[in-house]
Motif scaffolding. Structure first.
Motif, PDB file in Angstrom:
ATOM      1  N   ARG A 232       0.844  -1.189   0.000  1.00 55.43           N
ATOM      2  CA  ARG A 232       0.000   0.000   0.000  1.00 55.43           C
ATOM      3  C   ARG A 232       0.885   1.247   0.000  1.00 55.43           C
ATOM      4  O   ARG A 232       1.777   1.377   0.836  1.00 55.43           O
ATOM      5  N   TRP A 233       0.596   2.118  -0.964  1.00 55.11           N
ATOM      6  CA  TRP A 233       1.286   3.402  -1.047  1.00 55.11           C
ATOM      7  C   TRP A 233       0.245   4.515  -0.999  1.00 55.11           C
ATOM      8  O   TRP A 233      -0.950   4.276  -1.205  1.00 55.11           O
ATOM      9  N   ALA A 234       0.707   5.712  -0.740  1.00 61.19           N
ATOM     10  CA  ALA A 234      -0.243   6.821  -0.589  1.00 61.19           C
ATOM     11  C   ALA A 234      -0.839   7.267  -1.916  1.00 61.19           C
ATOM     12  O   ALA A 234      -2.042   7.501  -2.007  1.00 61.19           O
ATOM     13  N   CYS A 235       0.006   7.363  -2.960  1.00 57.69           N
ATOM     14  CA  CYS A 235      -0.445   8.110  -4.137  1.00 57.69           C
ATOM     15  C   CYS A 235       0.313   7.706  -5.394  1.00 57.69           C
ATOM     16  O   CYS A 235       1.267   6.929  -5.337  1.00 57.69           O
ATOM     17  N   LEU A 236      -0.128   8.274  -6.489  1.00 59.15           N
ATOM     18  CA  LEU A 236       0.631   8.234  -7.740  1.00 59.15           C
ATOM     19  C   LEU A 236       1.404   9.552  -7.858  1.00 59.15           C
ATOM     20  O   LEU A 236       1.502  10.308  -6.892  1.00 59.15           O
ATOM     21  N   ASP A 237       1.950   9.825  -9.030  1.00 55.59           N
ATOM     22  CA  ASP A 237       2.663  11.079  -9.279  1.00 55.59           C
ATOM     23  C   ASP A 237       1.698  12.249  -9.048  1.00 55.59           C
ATOM     24  O   ASP A 237       0.662  12.347  -9.708  1.00 55.59           O
ATOM     25  N   MET A 238       2.015  13.134  -8.112  1.00 58.89           N
ATOM     26  CA  MET A 238       1.123  14.243  -7.769  1.00 58.89           C
ATOM     27  C   MET A 238       1.588  15.578  -8.377  1.00 58.89           C
ATOM     28  O   MET A 238       1.225  16.650  -7.883  1.00 58.89           O
ATOM     29  N   LYS A 239       2.358  15.514  -9.455  1.00 58.18           N
ATOM     30  CA  LYS A 239       2.888  16.739 -10.072  1.00 58.18           C
ATOM     31  C   LYS A 239       1.771  17.721 -10.440  1.00 58.18           C
ATOM     32  O   LYS A 239       1.894  18.925 -10.196  1.00 58.18           O
ATOM     33  N   TRP A 240       0.688  17.209 -11.016  1.00 54.65           N
ATOM     34  CA  TRP A 240      -0.400  18.112 -11.432  1.00 54.65           C
ATOM     35  C   TRP A 240      -1.021  18.820 -10.234  1.00 54.65           C
ATOM     36  O   TRP A 240      -1.394  19.988 -10.316  1.00 54.65           O
ATOM     37  N   THR A 241      -1.143  18.122  -9.121  1.00 56.22           N
ATOM     38  CA  THR A 241      -1.662  18.759  -7.910  1.00 56.22           C
ATOM     39  C   THR A 241      -0.652  19.766  -7.365  1.00 56.22           C
ATOM     40  O   THR A 241      -1.028  20.824  -6.846  1.00 56.22           O
ATOM     41  N   ALA A 242       0.628  19.452  -7.496  1.00 57.89           N
ATOM     42  CA  ALA A 242       1.674  20.382  -7.040  1.00 57.89           C
ATOM     43  C   ALA A 242       1.590  21.708  -7.787  1.00 57.89           C
ATOM     44  O   ALA A 242       1.735  22.781  -7.193  1.00 57.89           O
ATOM     45  N   TRP A 243       1.360  21.644  -9.109  1.00 61.34           N
ATOM     46  CA  TRP A 243       1.208  22.913  -9.856  1.00 61.34           C
ATOM     47  C   TRP A 243       0.099  23.756  -9.217  1.00 61.34           C
ATOM     48  O   TRP A 243       0.229  24.973  -9.081  1.00 61.34           O
ATOM     49  N   GLN A 244      -1.002  23.093  -8.850  1.00 60.88           N
ATOM     50  CA  GLN A 244      -2.146  23.814  -8.271  1.00 60.88           C
ATOM     51  C   GLN A 244      -1.808  24.365  -6.882  1.00 60.88           C
ATOM     52  O   GLN A 244      -2.108  25.521  -6.569  1.00 60.88           O
ATOM     53  N   MET A 245      -1.173  23.546  -6.052  1.00 61.60           N
ATOM     54  CA  MET A 245      -0.848  23.957  -4.675  1.00 61.60           C
ATOM     55  C   MET A 245       0.071  25.173  -4.643  1.00 61.60           C
ATOM     56  O   MET A 245      -0.048  26.028  -3.770  1.00 61.60           O
ATOM     57  N   PHE A 246       1.002  25.203  -5.594  1.00 63.33           N
ATOM     58  CA  PHE A 246       1.982  26.301  -5.588  1.00 63.33           C
ATOM     59  C   PHE A 246       1.590  27.444  -6.521  1.00 63.33           C
ATOM     60  O   PHE A 246       2.339  28.407  -6.666  1.00 63.33           O
ATOM     61  N   GLY A 247       0.415  27.345  -7.155  1.00 65.66           N
ATOM     62  CA  GLY A 247      -0.080  28.458  -7.974  1.00 65.66           C
ATOM     63  C   GLY A 247       0.671  28.665  -9.281  1.00 65.66           C
ATOM     64  O   GLY A 247       0.794  29.791  -9.767  1.00 65.66           O
ATOM     65  N   VAL A 248       1.161  27.566  -9.875  1.00 71.88           N
ATOM     66  CA  VAL A 248       1.922  27.665 -11.128  1.00 71.88           C
ATOM     67  C   VAL A 248       0.961  27.923 -12.291  1.00 71.88           C
ATOM     68  O   VAL A 248      -0.106  27.303 -12.373  1.00 71.88           O
ATOM     69  N   PHE A 249       1.341  28.841 -13.201  1.00 76.12           N
ATOM     70  CA  PHE A 249       0.512  29.116 -14.375  1.00 76.12           C
ATOM     71  C   PHE A 249       0.250  27.807 -15.122  1.00 76.12           C
ATOM     72  O   PHE A 249       1.080  26.900 -15.132  1.00 76.12           O
ATOM     73  N   SER A 250      -0.880  27.742 -15.807  1.00 72.92           N
ATOM     74  CA  SER A 250      -1.275  26.512 -16.493  1.00 72.92           C
ATOM     75  C   SER A 250      -0.238  26.075 -17.524  1.00 72.92           C
ATOM     76  O   SER A 250       0.339  26.895 -18.244  1.00 72.92           O
TER      77      SER A 250
END
Length: 530
Positions: A232-250
């Motif tokens: 059991r692992w927590a997640c897959l690659d969360m890069k897309w969520t990271a863009w959102q969390m840090f407010g990166v332009f689309s």
């Protein structure tokens, strides 16, 4: 009318059209009053329908067929095995529209190659569907040179002859302007991000896990969930969520990666937030909380089975998977419950999200088409853009009742014939304003729209939102290596300093000149964002 800016590499007009010039071209907006949604659109969301389907109560949005019986050929991407040409769905739709639509279905996975070959030839079908993700290389200049101006038929009040097209939001039509002319028939989409951090709510509830509200909370939870020995692992690659969390332009489209900040045009890759998001994602991989499949990147298998098995509990993907995963597990795994986390800022505050484009797939009409063919295409589009809750919508999306679908307890269920024939076809010509409706899982439809509305309240439009921009061909491959480098950094194969070097190289190899080009575009045209 505004052509564009700068010299042209390919003989076509580069640039965009917005502001005053666009207003002369855009169709008048006339909201549909045929069916009222249960949840009206707000903050860039889709509209939502949460009730059961009553076939006896379906409205009519096209009282009489507008088609004049002509033949129209349509080339469109198709995923899966195309049905036989003369099938019950195609016959039913053509009868409803009054046009003999003949489909030239092409493999969606290799569509860009077919598109390039067809647009380079003299044998172009009457209608060609082009998804936004295929608008690379020489395709945009081919669109401008090969397709008909629909302005004479749709600009201003002319669109009112086609009421369902008049109800398509103005932002989606704005995206359909290429080289100063209204060329495309759009599929509108919400401008709110479509990427949701999906999670196993049933397991969260059972284990007492709390949905995180900051980057640190996410990391702590990920470590708590992960037990590699127990698979059991927590997640897959969360890069897309990271863009959102840090407010990166689309990063979904090149023009959206630029924004005016304190009077200077800045690209997403030049920002501290971009590097911080990569570093946070790298730490997740380094902590061992990411499922091993994610290390494979684009070659990773479909996440569905392992998500259902509980091998990982969180992954970021398109909002459509919220319903999709629910539906596929409903019978064999009744405890299963997928839900969407609200996006949070890395520091626990409100997020800074960036708007996506309000239309992503377009249908174009051959420049050589006669007026009668163009009118027949618009008759097709006026049916396929019918709103949810109408007979035309049901026919377009589900086919013929009894043949392609049945309705049980207010829920339409496709038959095998329906699954085979009613797919990837007429919906590609034009669509109504973005809509979410799942009569089988109304709670999911409600949650999806409300998620979009909450995210929309934190969403801003960047400088080139809503504009259809054709970059000069000399910059086509300028950013090619970035996505791979992102994945190499997050997986520990490269360092953040490698990205800083790549950005420096990008600037000197054309990034700074491209910035000047975009700046002139902005100075000349203004912004479509409001």
């Amino acid at each position: 009318m505004l052509a564009a800016c700068g010299g042209s590499d390919s003989g076509s007009r580069e640039g965009t059209t917005s502001g005053k010039d666009a207003k002369k071209i855009l169709p008048a907006y006339m909201a549909s009053n045929v069916v009222a949604p249960d949840i009206p659109a707000k903050n860039g969301s889709a509209m939502g329908f949460t009730g059961k389907l009553d076939l006896a109560a379906l409205k009519t949005s096209v009282p009489k067929a507008l088609g004049k019986g002509g033949k129209v050929t349509v080339m469109s991407p198709f995923w899966g095995s195309p049905p036989k040409a003369d099938n019950a769905y195609y016959r039913g739709m053509n009868s409803l529209i009054g046009v003999d639509v003949v489909w030239q279905n092409q493999d969606g996975n290799t569509y860009d190659q077919k598109l390039g070959a067809v647009l380079a030839s003299s044998d172009v079908p009457d209608v060609v569907v082009v998804p936004g993700w295929n608008m690379t290389g020489r395709i945009p200049s081919a669109i401008i040179s090969k397709f008909a101006d629909l302005g004479p038929y749709l600009s201003g009040d002319a669109v009112k002859e086609y009421p369902n097209l008049a109800a398509i939001p103005t932002d989606a039509w704005q995206r359909s302007i290429f080289g100063g002319r209204l060329l495309g028939l759009p599929q509108p989409s919400p401008y709110v991000t479509g990427i949701v951090p999906l999670y196993r709510k049933d397991i969260f509830d059972k284990q007492g896990y709390t949905v995180p509200r900051s980057a640190d909370e996410f990391m702590a939870l990920a470590k708590e969930i992960t037990d590699a020995k127990a698979k059991r692992w927590a997640c897959l690659d969360m890069k897309w969520t990271a863009w959102q969390m840090f407010g990166v332009f689309s990063g979904s489209e090149k023009p959206l990666g630029w924004n005016l900040v304190d009077g200077k045009l800045v690209n997403r890759v030049e920002t501290d937030e971009y590097l911080e998001a990569l570093e946070w994602t790298r730490k997740l991989f380094a902590a061992g909380v990411v499922h091993p499949d994610a290390k494979l990147g684009k070659t990773a298998p479909d996440p569905g089975p392992k998500f259902a098995a509980g091998e990982f509990l969180i992954y970021a993907n398109n909002i459509s998977q919220w319903w999709g995963r629910t539906a596929e597990q409903a019978t064999q795994n009744p405890e299963f419950k997928v839900w969407g986390m609200d996006v949070f800022a890395h520091d626990g505050g409100d997020p800074h999200l960036w708007a996506e484009q309000p239309a992503g797939i377009f249908a174009f009409v051959n420049k050589k088409a006669s007026e009668s063919v163009i009118r027949d295409v618009l008759a097709v589009a006026n049916v396929t853009a019918a709103p949810y809750g109408t007979k035309e919508y049901m026919m377009t999306n589900y086919g013929v009742e009894g043949t392609h679908y049945t309705v049980k307890d207010g829920v339409p269920v496709k038959t095998d014939k329906g699954n085979n024939e009613v797919s990837n076809a007429y919906v590609m010509v034009a669509s109504p304003a973005a809509t979410i409706a799942h009569p089988d899982f109304p709670a999911v439809a409600k949650a999806q729209v409300e998620w979009q509305q909450r995210a929309g309240s934190f969403t801003r439009k960047s400088s080139f939102y809503g504009m259809q921009i054709t970059e000069p061909a000399r910059y086509t491959n300028l950013s090619d290596g970035f996505e791979q480098l992102e994945d190499d950094i997050t997986r520990g194969r490269k360092k953040i300093s490698d990205m800083q070097q790549a950005v420096s190289d990008w600037k000197s190899k054309g990034g700074d000149k491209l910035r000047d080009w975009y700046r002139k575009l902005l100075d000349d045209n203004g912004t479509a964002a409001s």
